[in-house]
Write a protein that holds these residues in place. Structure first.
Motif, mmCIF file in Angstrom:
data_model
loop_
_atom_site.group_PDB
_atom_site.id
_atom_site.type_symbol
_atom_site.label_atom_id
_atom_site.label_comp_id
_atom_site.label_asym_id
_atom_site.label_seq_id
_atom_site.Cartn_x
_atom_site.Cartn_y
_atom_site.Cartn_z
ATOM 1 N N ARG A 52 39.757 35.067 49.299
ATOM 2 C CA ARG A 52 40.009 35.752 48.027
ATOM 3 C C ARG A 52 41.008 34.997 47.156
ATOM 4 O O ARG A 52 41.244 35.378 46.005
ATOM 5 N N SER A 53 41.598 33.939 47.704
ATOM 6 C CA SER A 53 42.591 33.174 46.960
ATOM 7 C C SER A 53 41.948 31.961 46.291
ATOM 8 O O SER A 53 41.072 31.314 46.869
ATOM 9 N N THR A 54 42.388 31.651 45.086
ATOM 10 C CA THR A 54 41.902 30.462 44.371
ATOM 11 C C THR A 54 42.962 29.370 44.336
ATOM 12 O O THR A 54 42.805 28.375 43.636
ATOM 13 N N ASN A 55 44.031 29.552 45.076
ATOM 14 C CA ASN A 55 45.118 28.584 45.120
ATOM 15 C C ASN A 55 45.232 28.025 46.537
ATOM 16 O O ASN A 55 45.324 28.787 47.507
ATOM 17 N N LYS A 59 46.248 29.900 50.130
ATOM 18 C CA LYS A 59 45.267 29.931 51.217
ATOM 19 C C LYS A 59 45.852 29.318 52.485
ATOM 20 O O LYS A 59 45.627 29.825 53.596
ATOM 21 N N ASP A 60 46.594 28.238 52.333
ATOM 22 C CA ASP A 60 47.202 27.588 53.499
ATOM 23 C C ASP A 60 48.214 28.509 54.171
ATOM 24 O O ASP A 60 48.280 28.572 55.405
ATOM 25 N N THR A 344 35.393 28.315 49.221
ATOM 26 C CA THR A 344 35.542 28.887 47.883
ATOM 27 C C THR A 344 36.255 27.866 47.010
ATOM 28 O O THR A 344 37.060 27.057 47.505
ATOM 29 N N PRO A 345 35.988 27.857 45.689
ATOM 30 C CA PRO A 345 36.675 26.921 44.789
ATOM 31 C C PRO A 345 38.176 27.200 44.776
ATOM 32 O O PRO A 345 38.608 28.344 44.645
ATOM 33 N N VAL A 346 38.974 26.145 44.938
ATOM 34 C CA VAL A 346 40.430 26.289 44.920
ATOM 35 C C VAL A 346 41.042 25.176 44.095
ATOM 36 O O VAL A 346 40.437 24.132 43.866
#
Length: 361
Positions: A52-55, A59-60, A344-346
């Motif tokens: 759900r994170s785009t960063n 995410k890490d 997902t795109p990040v």
């Protein structure tokens, strides 16, 4: 009914013993279905949040505790399964009900001794359960230093590569930085070190697959992306500089894709074991030219044109690209050039390459 309970209990106890042996004791790649299921469930729960994170940094942070927590959950799952298995055996050889059997089993397994029975058949099972708990916990405790030693050894080279390849690392950047400080002759030493690193990672990450999901201390570093960058640098060196020494570069490349194939085997990832040099790769020629442009910016010496070098570079990359892309997607490695798509795109803040400023004479 008692026979069925006894059989079920024996199957559970023996099956979990097999899982413990395969995971902690046997020093070779062996699969434990129970361990894999537990660790995948833990990973899946965190992955749902991470997706759900785009960063990339966020995410890490979400995924960082997954591997250590999976080890703890695996130990708890083993003990819980032994608890149920010995309880079934207790119930099979006595008149104990479900609650009393679980109490007897837990008392013995955890060596508490508050519910010791006085029947000989129970005493034998109690002794087995009492030995099992400390042995499993002791094996797990002894397993951790080996695990973290392998992790530390892996991360040392990954951290050293940051000054040589940027963060996240990229194959062309390695050649650029070595050219920038006039150390292209020292590339052989780099490739020699990463040949040994690949062999060590191949051994440790197939024997202890949980290491694959151990993340680097910083979000912009990742063991897989570092290996991919070194292999791309080696392939570029072979493609653009045919007159330079090749033996150590070839060995580093082969050690790298053998490492990736060993990990792919333990994870059940399919790949072509003998690809043709002209087989297609996912990296496009336009992306390749972006890397070439980076080399030209820093006056990296090239003996071939991009058109001439591309077939040679592709011929090497076809050996490892598909596995590297699949693993990078599976573990949600830090996004980096030439490393394929993610789940997902990040986005990520990429540090700029420092300029080699020198005093003017």
């Amino acid at each position: 009914m008692r026979v069925l309970l006894g059989i079920a209990g024996a199957v559970v106890v023996l099956g979990i013993f097999s899982s413990v042996l395969r995971t902690l004791v046997i020093p070779r790649p062996t699969r434990s279905g129970f361990t894999q299921v537990v660790q995948r469930l833990v990973h899946h729960a965190f992955q749902l949040v991470a997706d759900r994170s785009t960063n990339a940094e966020t995410k890490d942070r979400v995924l960082a505790p997954v591997a250590p927590l999976a080890i703890v959950v695996t130990l708890i799952s083993w003990l819980a399964s032994f608890l149920v298995g010995f309880a079934l055996l207790e119930a099979a050889v006595s008149q104990l009900g479900a609650r009393e059997a679980l109490t007897e089993s837990g008392s013995s397994l955890l060596t508490l001794g508050f519910a010791s029975g006085n029947r000989a058949t129970l005493t034998v099972i109690d002794f087995c359960a009492a030995a099992t708990g400390p042995i499993v916990i002791g094996l797990q405790v002894g397993y951790l230093p080996t695990l973290y030693s392998a992790y530390q050894s892996r991360e040392t080279e990954v951290t050293l590569l940051q000054a040589r390849a940027g963060s996240p690392p990229w194959g062309p950047e390695i050649l650029v930085r070595y050219a920038q400080v006039e150390l292209l002759d020292s590339l052989i030493e780099l490739f020699r070190n990463w040949e040994r690193w690949s062999a060590a990672v191949s051994e440790s990450h197939t024997t202890y697959p949980v290491l694959i999901h151990f993340r680097s201390p910083k979000a912009t570093r990742n063991w897989l992306i570092a290996l991919l960058a070194v292999m791309d640098a080696a392939a570029l060196r072979m493609a653009f500089n045919p007159s330079q020494p090749k033996s150590q570069i070839r060995l580093a490349l082969r050690a790298g894709f053998v490492c990736l194939r060993d990990i792919a085997d333990i994870r059940g990832i399919p790949y072509d074991p003998d690809p043709r040099p002209d087989d297609p790769v996912q990296l496009t020629y336009q992306d390749f030219l972006m890397g070439v442009e980076r080399l030209r910016e820093r006056d990296y010496p090239m003996e071939r044109t991009p058109e001439e070098a591309w077939p040679h570079f592709r011929g090497w990359r076809v050996n490892y690209e598909s596995i590297a892309y699949r693993l990078a997607q599976d573990i949600d490695a830090v996004p980096a050039p030439w490393s394929g798509p993610r789940r997902t795109p990040v986005s990520i803040r990429t540090p700029r390459t420092p300029i080699d400023r020198r005093p003017v004479a």
